[in-house]
Design a protein around this motif. Structure first.
Motif, mmCIF file in Angstrom:
data_model
loop_
_atom_site.group_PDB
_atom_site.id
_atom_site.type_symbol
_atom_site.label_atom_id
_atom_site.label_comp_id
_atom_site.label_asym_id
_atom_site.label_seq_id
_atom_site.Cartn_x
_atom_site.Cartn_y
_atom_site.Cartn_z
ATOM 1 N N ARG A 127 50.921 22.566 44.376
ATOM 2 C CA ARG A 127 51.018 23.707 44.545
ATOM 3 C C ARG A 127 52.272 24.170 45.564
ATOM 4 N NH1 ARG A 127 48.732 28.631 43.275
ATOM 5 N NH2 ARG A 127 46.907 27.525 42.471
ATOM 6 N N HIS A 180 46.961 29.380 35.448
ATOM 7 C CA HIS A 180 47.281 29.682 36.836
ATOM 8 C C HIS A 180 48.383 30.870 36.870
ATOM 9 C CE1 HIS A 180 44.578 26.465 37.951
ATOM 10 N NE2 HIS A 180 44.978 25.811 36.967
ATOM 11 N N ASP A 181 48.196 32.066 36.755
ATOM 12 C CA ASP A 181 49.104 32.982 36.743
ATOM 13 C C ASP A 181 49.999 33.182 37.919
ATOM 14 O OD1 ASP A 181 48.041 33.558 34.236
ATOM 15 O OD2 ASP A 181 46.837 35.248 35.118
ATOM 16 N N ASP A 182 49.586 32.672 38.997
ATOM 17 C CA ASP A 182 50.349 32.984 40.264
ATOM 18 C C ASP A 182 51.573 31.983 40.331
ATOM 19 O OD1 ASP A 182 48.565 30.738 40.511
ATOM 20 O OD2 ASP A 182 48.683 30.828 42.513
ATOM 21 N N VAL A 183 51.391 30.989 39.224
ATOM 22 C CA VAL A 183 52.619 30.034 39.396
ATOM 23 C C VAL A 183 53.053 29.982 37.861
ATOM 24 C CG1 VAL A 183 51.966 28.582 41.295
ATOM 25 C CG2 VAL A 183 51.062 27.883 39.021
ATOM 26 N N GLY A 184 52.586 30.553 36.840
ATOM 27 C CA GLY A 184 53.043 30.804 35.621
ATOM 28 C C GLY A 184 52.783 29.618 34.991
#
Length: 395
Positions: A225, A201-205
């Protein structure tokens, strides 16, 4: 000993304790009765000893204890919930059947040489895939898998999942709104087991990993999230401690450890599948050395007043039932675990109205953020709440 095929087998004496108990929450169902009776009949017809039988998903011990009461001792059992394991042990003692079964994880120790496997059908197809793969991978070549469930929760897709691992799959007629599926003839399995599955989940690393029985799989829960957006506001200096209660696949614990590298983090969950998943998540995110993942009920094994921060996304379901008991139990546990001045950061569906419970169990509670569905609260423990106990007898 009671014969479970007779109506005097004491099903009504079985308890869910230490799990949540309430008038609408029973410790057995019709599927348990069917699986137990089928296990006894199969053992008699095939000359099976108890050690050749494995039981998977026995919520509170109703299946296992039917077998034990019929003289089938040494049955191997896997239960996902730590509370279910304690309930089985308690029920066994109450019925004079302590020491008649062996507890195992979902691994080769559970299934090696097993010729009969009795299983409660899981709701999720991923969990069923993992179960079917495990039986085909480790059990005897002549194994028969008997999986039962409530008809309203069963789908044809379950037959297809079983068919991917067995050559012969059949469904029986429903009895008391429950039905048994049978599978035999294990197919060759791939060299690598299909789980865990990991997703970045690249948006939250974060990378999340999940075994079949983990809630939401490797997806990131939308409530979690939302709570991740508040990490910078949480205490987390060197030497501080944080607890992720009901950690699931470990998203909150991993993200907190990444954001606060000097903190010590403990993640707990009552689900063995969640614990295995969370450990894989910690490995995938490079924080396994700093995050301890424990199979535990509401942090019951952790010391009182030991946490500076507690992270919580409480559940509001118990199996198929909508019930706030599990969430309230975790909130009360947070009050026990927090040190004076410690903070509980909680995200929950806004309609649940947990604020009164948070203020009672922890202390002053403020709304830190709200979106269309969820509310994030920050509760600060100033004094030890008088209603907090190490064990929650009200659950």
């Amino acid at each position: 000993m009671h014969d479970p095929r007779r109506p005097d087998f004491p099903f009504d004496e079985l308890r869910r304790h230490p799990d949540v108990e309430a008038p609408n929450l029973l410790a057995f169902d019709a599927t348990d009765r069917l699986l137990g009776a089928r296990g006894i009949d199969q053992a008699a017809a095939r000359g099976l000893a108890g050690r050749e039988i494995a039981v998977i998903g026995d919520a509170y011990g109703a299946v296992t204890l039917q077998l034990a009461a019929a003289g089938l001792t040494g049955v191997r059992v896997h239960q996902d919930l730590v509370t279910g394991r304690a309930a089985l042990a308690g029920n066994a003692r109450a019925l004079g059947l302590a020491g008649t079964y062996e507890a195992h994880e979902l691994d080769a120790g559970l299934l090696s040489g097993a010729r009969l496997v009795l299983a409660q059908l899981p709701r999720g197809l991923a969990e069923l895939e993992e179960l079917a793969d495990a039986v085909a991978r480790w059990a005897a070549g002549d194994v028969v898998l008997v999986a039962g469930g409530r008809v309203k929760h069963m789908t044809l897709a379950m037959n297809a999942v079983l068919g991917s691992r067995f050559t012969d799959v059949g469904a029986e007629l429903a009895v008391q709104k429950s039905r048994l599926l049978t599978a035999a003839g294990p197919r060759p399995v791939p060299e690598r087991a299909p789980f865990p599955v990991c997703t970045a989940h690249d948006d939250v690393g974060l990378t999340l990993c999940a075994f079949g029985g983990a809630f939401a799989g490797p997806r990131l829960d939308i409530g979690t999230r939302f709570l991740l957006g508040f990490l910078d506001r949480m205490p987390g200096g060197p030497g501080s401690s944080a607890v992720d209660l009901g950690c699931g696949t470990g998203a909150l614990a991993a993200a907190y450890a990444l954001r606060h590298p000097g903190a010590h983090v403990v993640a707990t969950d009552r689900s063995a599948a969640a614990v295995r998943s969370a450990r894989a998540t910690m490995e995938a995110n490079g924080v396994a050395e700093r995050v301890a993942v424990e199979h535990d009920d509401a942090g019951g094994s952790l010391p009182e007043a030991s946490a500076d921060v507690v992270l919580l996304n409480p559940p509001f379901h118990l199996g198929a039932s909508v019930h706030a008991g599990a969430g309230l139990k975790l909130i009360r546990a947070a009050g026990r675990l927090l040190a004076p001045g410690g903070e509980l950061w909680c995200v929950a569906n806004s309609h649940l109205g947990y604020r009164a419970a948070l203020q009672s169990a922890v202390g002053r509670t403020e709304v830190a953020g709200r979106d269309r569905k969820f509310t994030v609260t920050r509760s600060v423990l100033r004094d030890r709440p008088r209603d907090v106990r190490a064990t929650d007898a009200r659950a």
